[in-house]
Design a protein around this motif. Structure first.
Motif, PDB file in Angstrom:
ATOM      1  N   TYR A 294       0.642  -1.055  -0.049  1.00 30.76           N
ATOM      2  CA  TYR A 294      -0.006   0.090   0.111  1.00 30.76           C
ATOM      3  C   TYR A 294       0.968   1.289  -0.011  1.00 30.76           C
ATOM      4  O   TYR A 294       2.289   0.983   0.358  1.00 30.76           O
ATOM      5  N   ASP A 295       0.272   2.309  -0.193  1.00 32.60           N
ATOM      6  CA  ASP A 295       0.832   3.651  -0.322  1.00 32.60           C
ATOM      7  C   ASP A 295       1.144   4.528   0.801  1.00 32.60           C
ATOM      8  O   ASP A 295       2.086   5.048   1.423  1.00 32.60           O
ATOM      9  N   PHE A 296      -0.046   4.509   1.684  1.00 36.21           N
ATOM     10  CA  PHE A 296       0.113   5.232   3.081  1.00 36.21           C
ATOM     11  C   PHE A 296      -1.256   4.965   3.867  1.00 36.21           C
ATOM     12  O   PHE A 296      -2.089   4.329   3.384  1.00 36.21           O
TER      13      PHE A 296
ATOM     14  N   THR B 293      -6.529   1.929   8.286  1.00 40.75           N
ATOM     15  CA  THR B 293      -7.043   1.932   6.816  1.00 40.75           C
ATOM     16  C   THR B 293      -5.773   1.963   6.068  1.00 40.75           C
ATOM     17  O   THR B 293      -5.281   2.992   5.950  1.00 40.75           O
ATOM     18  N   LEU B 294      -5.445   0.902   5.279  1.00 45.65           N
ATOM     19  CA  LEU B 294      -4.497   1.088   4.346  1.00 45.65           C
ATOM     20  C   LEU B 294      -4.718   1.611   2.961  1.00 45.65           C
ATOM     21  O   LEU B 294      -5.942   1.285   2.501  1.00 45.65           O
ATOM     22  N   ILE B 295      -4.133   2.374   2.342  1.00 50.23           N
ATOM     23  CA  ILE B 295      -4.621   3.138   1.092  1.00 50.23           C
ATOM     24  C   ILE B 295      -3.788   2.985   0.086  1.00 50.23           C
ATOM     25  O   ILE B 295      -2.513   3.315   0.098  1.00 50.23           O
TER      26      ILE B 295
ATOM     27  N   GLU C 202      -8.021   3.002  -3.208  1.00 49.43           N
ATOM     28  CA  GLU C 202      -8.670   1.884  -2.673  1.00 49.43           C
ATOM     29  C   GLU C 202      -8.393   2.021  -1.066  1.00 49.43           C
ATOM     30  O   GLU C 202      -7.144   2.134  -0.705  1.00 49.43           O
ATOM     31  N   PHE C 203      -9.180   1.793  -0.192  1.00 41.35           N
ATOM     32  CA  PHE C 203      -9.332   1.408   1.143  1.00 41.35           C
ATOM     33  C   PHE C 203      -9.471   0.215   1.719  1.00 41.35           C
ATOM     34  O   PHE C 203     -10.225  -0.680   1.254  1.00 41.35           O
ATOM     35  N   TYR C 204      -8.352  -0.241   2.671  1.00 36.04           N
ATOM     36  CA  TYR C 204      -8.411  -1.647   3.033  1.00 36.04           C
ATOM     37  C   TYR C 204      -8.149  -1.545   4.538  1.00 36.04           C
ATOM     38  O   TYR C 204      -7.634  -0.910   5.149  1.00 36.04           O
ATOM     39  N   LEU C 205      -9.223  -2.098   5.184  1.00 36.32           N
ATOM     40  CA  LEU C 205      -9.485  -2.114   6.605  1.00 36.32           C
ATOM     41  C   LEU C 205      -8.252  -3.126   7.147  1.00 36.32           C
ATOM     42  O   LEU C 205      -8.362  -4.078   6.589  1.00 36.32           O
TER      43      LEU C 205
ATOM     44  N   GLN D 206     -16.226   9.077   1.635  1.00 35.07           N
ATOM     45  CA  GLN D 206     -17.310   7.918   1.129  1.00 35.07           C
ATOM     46  C   GLN D 206     -17.209   6.520   1.129  1.00 35.07           C
ATOM     47  O   GLN D 206     -18.082   5.813   1.273  1.00 35.07           O
ATOM     48  N   PHE D 207     -15.940   6.105   1.519  1.00 33.50           N
ATOM     49  CA  PHE D 207     -15.741   4.609   1.874  1.00 33.50           C
ATOM     50  C   PHE D 207     -16.278   4.440   3.284  1.00 33.50           C
ATOM     51  O   PHE D 207     -17.082   3.247   3.289  1.00 33.50           O
ATOM     52  N   THR D 208     -16.153   5.377   4.149  1.00 33.24           N
ATOM     53  CA  THR D 208     -16.581   5.143   5.562  1.00 33.24           C
ATOM     54  C   THR D 208     -18.170   5.057   5.353  1.00 33.24           C
ATOM     55  O   THR D 208     -18.907   4.371   6.002  1.00 33.24           O
TER      56      THR D 208
END
Length: 257
Positions: free
Chosen positions: A118-120, A163-165, A173-176, A143-145
């Motif tokens: 992931y990036d940040f 949340t990894l972005i 993309e957002f990863y929990l 929006q993801f939340t």
């Protein structure tokens, strides 16, 4: 203690390889996360990278609770990851969970997932308010939340590092991650707004988040912003009091590194 190993249906690992990685956990791999309760390492197995999260031995009461009455943190992380993916929410691919149990008590447990590049995280935006595409990232994250809330997902550890972005050609993309504290239910209005409380005490971040969330909910932006400020300040105040208490009464404790 006996050992239980549960693999995901699509796992590339077998139980022998999982057990070997757990046996070598203290001596191999790269430490990527360490707290007073848990430790996370990145470990390579068969040229593939995995994250192994080690949960510490629970206290005496929870040794009984996790043995007989409640799923362990490792098992919850595993099951919640599978459930999130089925619901269309991204999280690093679950691989396995491991538990050590005796007849009457519960010991250490581990959760294994595939390593995600992931990036940040949201923490980057807290530390660097002039970060490129700052506002757009925050609005997409909001929006993801909102999508989580609409799907009935109450992520109780919705904090800056969880949340990894990943940046993509079309956006983000957002990863929990850190999944063991989560409820699945219909969230009311106040619960939705309070769910942002752990993310940031920075007013300029909450201004953007509240503005976007108000649009998504079709609510007055001033009302949403005021409530988000309230919950954020309430959390920050409680956190500071808790830290001051621990510093005063548990000064003798030292984190092991």
């Amino acid at each position: 203690m006996g050992i239980t190993i549960v693999l995901a249906d699509n796992s590339k690992l077998n139980k022998e390889k999982v057990l070997k990685s757990i046996d070598n956990f203290d001596h191999e791999g790269k430490l990527i996360g360490y707290g007073s309760r848990n430790k996370i390492k990145k470990i390579t197995i068969d040229n593939a990278e995995y994250n192994i999260k080690s949960f510490k031995n629970p206290n005496v009461v929870n040794q009984i609770v996790y043995r007989f009455f409640r799923k362990s943190k490792a098992e919850r992380s595993f099951l919640y990851a599978k459930r999130l993916l089925k619901m269309g929410v991204l999280t690093p691919t679950p691989v396995a969970f491991v538990e050590y149990k005796s007849i009457f008590t519960f010991g250490r447990s581990y959760y294994i997932s595939e390593q995600l590049k992931y990036d940040f995280t949201i923490r980057k935006l807290i530390d660097e308010p002039k970060y490129e595409d700052y506002e757009n990232i925050l609005r997409q994250f909001t929006q993801f939340t909102y999508d989580l809330h609409e799907k009935g997902i109450h992520f109780l550890d919705h904090s800056p590092g969880n949340t990894l972005i990943k940046k993509t050609n079309s956006g983000y993309e957002f990863y929990l991650v850190d999944l063991n504290r989560m409820d699945f239910k219909t969230l009311n209005y106040q619960e939705r707004l309070a769910n942002f409380a752990r993310l940031s005490p920075k007013d300029y971040m909450l201004d953007i988040i509240s503005d976007e969330y108000a649009k998504l909910m079709n609510k007055p932006s001033d009302e949403v912003r005021e409530r988000m400020y309230f919950y954020s300040q309430k959390f920050s105040s409680g956190f500071k009091k808790k830290e001051a208490f621990k510093k005063k009464y548990f000064f003798w404790r030292k984190k092991k590194r």
